[in-house]
Design an enzyme around this catalytic site. Structure first.
Site, short mmCIF file in Angstrom:
data_model
loop_
_atom_site.label_atom_id
_atom_site.label_comp_id
_atom_site.label_asym_id
_atom_site.label_seq_id
_atom_site.Cartn_x
_atom_site.Cartn_y
_atom_site.Cartn_z
N ASP A 262 0.82 -1.22 0.00
CA ASP A 262 0.00 0.00 0.00
C ASP A 262 0.86 1.27 0.00
OD1 ASP A 262 -2.26 -1.52 -0.02
OD2 ASP A 262 -2.52 -1.49 2.15
N ASP B 66 -3.88 6.22 5.46
CA ASP B 66 -3.50 5.04 4.65
C ASP B 66 -2.17 4.45 5.12
OD1 ASP B 66 -5.73 5.73 3.25
OD2 ASP B 66 -4.73 6.08 1.35
#
Ligand SMILES: Nc1ncnc2c1ncn2[C@@H]1O[C@H](COP(=O)(O)OP(=O)(O)OP(=O)(O)O)[C@@H](O)[C@H]1O
Length: 551
Positions: free
Chosen positions: A201, A511
């Site tokens: 990610d 995130d």
């Protein structure tokens, strides 16, 4: 207009020494075993196969000879030898849990002319599919996950791209943010049909930061203004999962499997995705596509960063530690509710491939953006829509997607959508440890994690958070009047964390990255990026496709 099901070719060809009727239309390739007896055999294996043309990976010419056992052995071209012409079709086959694999079938033709006709006809149909990428820019993080990014790409992905005739320009990154900076400045984006990142990610985040920055800069947009309408990026992004956290891949493809991701890229899938911009005082901080979390999830990330040496187990340990410390934070959350949309965060349905909620809300969003441009909606009107909630929170989360991952298959907001122009703002107010545990446990059970009196969830287009110590004097006055008493001692404690009470600040987990500011302004940009994915397929879709008689 020509019908997609009109037959282009129909021949009798052989597969492993057995005769099949093989047909090709613009939409589907079918091979059906010729029945030798008219009697129905209920236990005979499937005799009819259908492959959508859109899911054919490639077609390859073979020069083969028939061996006694009926299998096909590749040989070099030999003049004068009795070898019949054959071609192989590589196609997508669905396996369990949303995994795809590249299957192949070889058809033997009675003569060379027919073989060439089949090959050229299939290639023509593939060439007519304009959504397929031909040239990709690939960034590999050699240090992501178990440091196997390069190996995974070379072993599992590059051969598939080569078979599908996709050219690549591969860059193995030398340092953190190499890919982001290359995309911002050097990359000749016009030469490519897409960008692929091999990593986790964090690597995906680098790619979106580079691409969004470049798109806005090339079009003279002001990135520091949260009011700026951003332009969608034209290049699609592919994720080959090779990190320790591959949540974005899992949420958009349904599995973390490099071959499945490579096949989604090859067939030219497209899945739009919303992106949140995060600003502080008119200064751009970061983009987020999955989770923005203050309080519990911010503290877990901050604590786990100090334990990097432990590997993925650090998240569990920090999670337990932060649960036990039970910190809460005061502040105010203002939000702009999403109006004129279908769907709520409490819906039983999930975002899936071809999601009608994303489609409907995306269209509504562009209509209202047009109206806003034409000044039909006045600023004072939208000002009136803002709502504010003040209080003490254990967690403030904004989920722009379900945030489902192998550890938490249901996710933080199970009904959140990938591309509906909203984020689900989840407020968990101060409560007992026991109640907070009930809330956390419901993320893994069938019970609704929002059905608790200390939890509220709102589907929003924009929100701002101000920690209490940053609130203006008038806001604090209001708070004091609301609470009915002066909180002198709690102010002293906040200024002196050594006393052991709750600290004044948490951090935002954006995130998986820690933000440097706590007071933030978050805006959702509807369908700003596109991925080489199609969202999670519902079981009925692939059951139907694998069912020989469904098409
Ligand atoms: N060559 C490199 N050297 C060091 N760091 C790099 C390099 N290339 C990329 N990075 C950085 O490594 C970080 C982690 O990468 P990635 O997401 O691929 O793997 P990961 O194991 O899933 O990590 P995480 O779980 O921390 O996101 C990213 O933030 C990226 O910026």
């Amino acid at each position: 207009m020509e019908k997609p099901n009109r037959l282009l070719l129909l021949s009798e060809l052989r597969v492993r020494n057995t005769a099949y009727d093989v047909s090709l239309s613009r939409s589907v390739l079918t091979w059906k075993r010729r029945s030798s007896s008219p009697v129905y055999h209920p236990f005979r294996p499937s005799v009819c196969h259908n492959v959508p043309v859109s899911e054919i990976v490639a077609v390859r010419e073979e020069e083969e000879e028939n061996r006694d056992d009926g299998s096909w052995k590749k040989i070099k071209e030999r003049e004068g030898k009795d070898c019949r012409q054959a071609f192989t079709v590589l196609y997508v086959e669905r396996c369990q849990r949303h995994r795809w694999r590249c299957a192949e079938v070889t058809f033997a033709c009675p003569d060379e002319a027919l073989c060439q006709l089949w090959i050229s006809s299939i290639r023509e149909q593939l060439a007519a599919t304009t959504s397929r990428p031909k040239h990709l820019l690939v960034y590999i993080n050699p240090y992501g996950g178990k440091r196997k990014g390069k190996h995974i790409y070379e072993l599992k992905v590059a051969p598939l791209f080569a078979q599908a005739g996709i050219r690549t320009h591969v860059i193995v990154t030398d340092y953190a943010n190499h890919a982001r900076d290359h995309l911002k400045t050097q990359a000749e984006l016009k030469k490519f049909d897409g960008v692929v990142c091999v990593g986790g990610d964090g690597m995906f985040s680098e790619i979106i930061h580079g691409l969004i920055w470049r798109t806005q800069a090339d079009n003279g947009r002001n990135l520091n203004s949260p009011e700026e309408t951003l332009l969608p990026c034209s290049l699609r992004i592919g994720i080959i999962p090779a990190g320790s956290t591959d949540c974005i891949c899992f949420a958009t493809v349904g599995t973390n499997d490099p071959v499945t991701s490579a096949l989604h890229i090859i067939v030219g899938d497209s899945q739009s995705m919303d992106v949140c911009s995060v600003h502080h005082n008119n200064t751009f901080l970061r983009y987020s596509v999955s989770l923005l979390g203050y309080g519990f999830y911010g503290d877990v990330l901050t604590d786990s960063e100090r334990k990097r040496w432990m590997g993925p187990a650090r998240y569990d340990l920090s999670g337990v530690k932060m649960f036990l410390t039970h910190h809460y934070y005061e502040g105010s959350v203002s939000y702009l509710p999403a109006r004129d949309i279908i769907g709520t965060p409490r819906d039983p349905g999930r975002c899936h491939s071809g999601c009608s909620v994303c489609q409907h809300n995306g269209e509504k969003h562009s209509e209202s953006a047009e109206r806003y441009k034409m000044d039909i909606a006045s600023e004072s009107e939208s000002d009136m829509e803002w709502r504010t909630i003040r209080g003490k929170f254990l967690a403030i989360n904004a989920a722009s997607m379900s945030c489902a991952c192998p550890r938490s298959p249901k996710g933080l907001s199970p009904a959140a959508h990938l591309a509906d122009g909203t984020t689900d703002l989840i407020l968990v107010r101060k409560c007992s440890r026991f109640d907070f545990l009930r809330h956390l446990l419901r993320h893994t059970s069938k019970d609704d994690q929002f059905d608790l009196n200390f939890v509220e969830v709102h589907r929003v287009r924009r929100f701002c958070f101000t920690p209490r110590h940053c609130q203006s004097d008038s806001d604090l006055e209001l708070d004091l009047r609301e609470n009915g008493k002066r909180q002198i001692f709690s102010q002293i404690c906040r200024d002196h964390p050594a006393c052991g009470c709750t600290p004044a600040y948490s951090s935002w987990n954006c995130d998986g990255e820690i933000l440097t500011h706590t007071a933030i302004d978050v805006r959702v940009h509807c369908q700003l990026i596109k991925l080489f994915a199609r969202g999670i397929e519902e079981p009925t879709v692939f059951e139907d496709l694998t069912n020989p008689c469904a098409i």
